[in-house]
Design a protein around this motif. Structure first.
Motif, mmCIF file in Angstrom:
data_model
loop_
_atom_site.group_PDB
_atom_site.id
_atom_site.type_symbol
_atom_site.label_atom_id
_atom_site.label_comp_id
_atom_site.label_asym_id
_atom_site.label_seq_id
_atom_site.Cartn_x
_atom_site.Cartn_y
_atom_site.Cartn_z
ATOM 1 N N ALA A 77 36.736 51.141 37.622
ATOM 2 C CA ALA A 77 36.731 49.897 38.403
ATOM 3 C C ALA A 77 36.997 48.695 37.509
ATOM 4 O O ALA A 77 37.527 47.686 37.974
ATOM 5 N N LEU A 80 40.701 48.207 37.292
ATOM 6 C CA LEU A 80 41.375 47.894 38.545
ATOM 7 C C LEU A 80 41.995 46.492 38.565
ATOM 8 O O LEU A 80 43.170 46.369 38.935
ATOM 9 N N ASN A 83 45.164 46.445 36.380
ATOM 10 C CA ASN A 83 46.270 47.185 36.981
ATOM 11 C C ASN A 83 46.824 46.455 38.198
ATOM 12 O O ASN A 83 48.036 46.492 38.447
ATOM 13 N N MET A 146 41.652 53.482 42.434
ATOM 14 C CA MET A 146 42.868 53.356 41.615
ATOM 15 C C MET A 146 44.051 54.022 42.327
ATOM 16 O O MET A 146 45.160 53.487 42.322
ATOM 17 N N LEU A 149 45.270 51.734 45.028
ATOM 18 C CA LEU A 149 46.137 50.681 44.488
ATOM 19 C C LEU A 149 47.553 51.207 44.303
ATOM 20 O O LEU A 149 48.527 50.506 44.596
#
Length: 186
Positions: A77, A80, A83, A146, A149
């Motif tokens: 996290a 995150l 990214n 992830m 995303l």
């Protein structure tokens, strides 16, 4: 032959005992500062300090292991936001850089979930095995964020088939139940 030159001043300063602090100094020592000990006193105190320290109990070790396991579970996290900014900066066009970023967004969480038992093996003890299940679930959920995303980025690039026109190859020909014009006229 001439004798070797004398050593520089810093060698003398390093090997000699530190100068004592003048007693008339009006500046107090900073918090946590203690006067430097001589090398003999320092070696004696390090020997006695090593024997004074007691080993931690199993309960204390279990608490420390659980703290480290939670840090490891929440680590995806923490990646995150970085990214997400990287995905935003690459844009929505199909480029090699954005494709590599998306590939890494899919590969990293999948490999992390597959290595779940190996990652948490150092924290497995009889005292932590029951409590480690929740940590593992959080770890998997953070990796799924992830992956989410990555799916969002693929959708933004237009690579996910989300509209009806993306599935036209599998759609059959329409049969009309009624016509406004007779067939013979067509």
């Amino acid at each position: 032959m001439s004798p070797p030159p004398p050593p520089p001043q810093w060698v003398y300063d390093l090997n000699s005992a530190p100068a004592s602090k003048p007693k008339s100094s009006s500046i107090p020592d900073p918090p946590g500062y203690s006067a430097a000990l001589s090398s003999k006193q320092l070696s004696k105190s390090s020997k006695t300090a090593g024997t004074v320290r007691k080993a931690p109990t199993t309960e204390e070790m279990d608490v420390l292991k659980m703290k480290k396991a939670w840090e490891l579970a929440i680590a995806p996290a923490k990646q995150l936001p970085m990214n997400a900014i990287g995905m935003y900066m690459t844009g929505n066009t199909l480029q090699i850089f954005s494709m590599f970023m998306v590939f890494s967004l899919f590969k990293t969480p999948v490999m992390a979930v597959l290595a779940l038992q190996r990652v948490f093996a150092p924290f497995e003890t009889p005292g932590t095995s029951g409590r480690l299940i929740g940590v593992k679930v959080v770890y998997v959920l953070m990796n799924m964020l992830m992956l989410g995303l990555g799916i969002w980025k693929v959708n933004q690039m237009g690579l996910l088939p989300t509209t009806r026109s993306d599935w036209l190859a599998w759609e059959g020909e329409r049969t009309w139940s009624e016509r406004a014009v007779p067939r013979e006229w067509l």
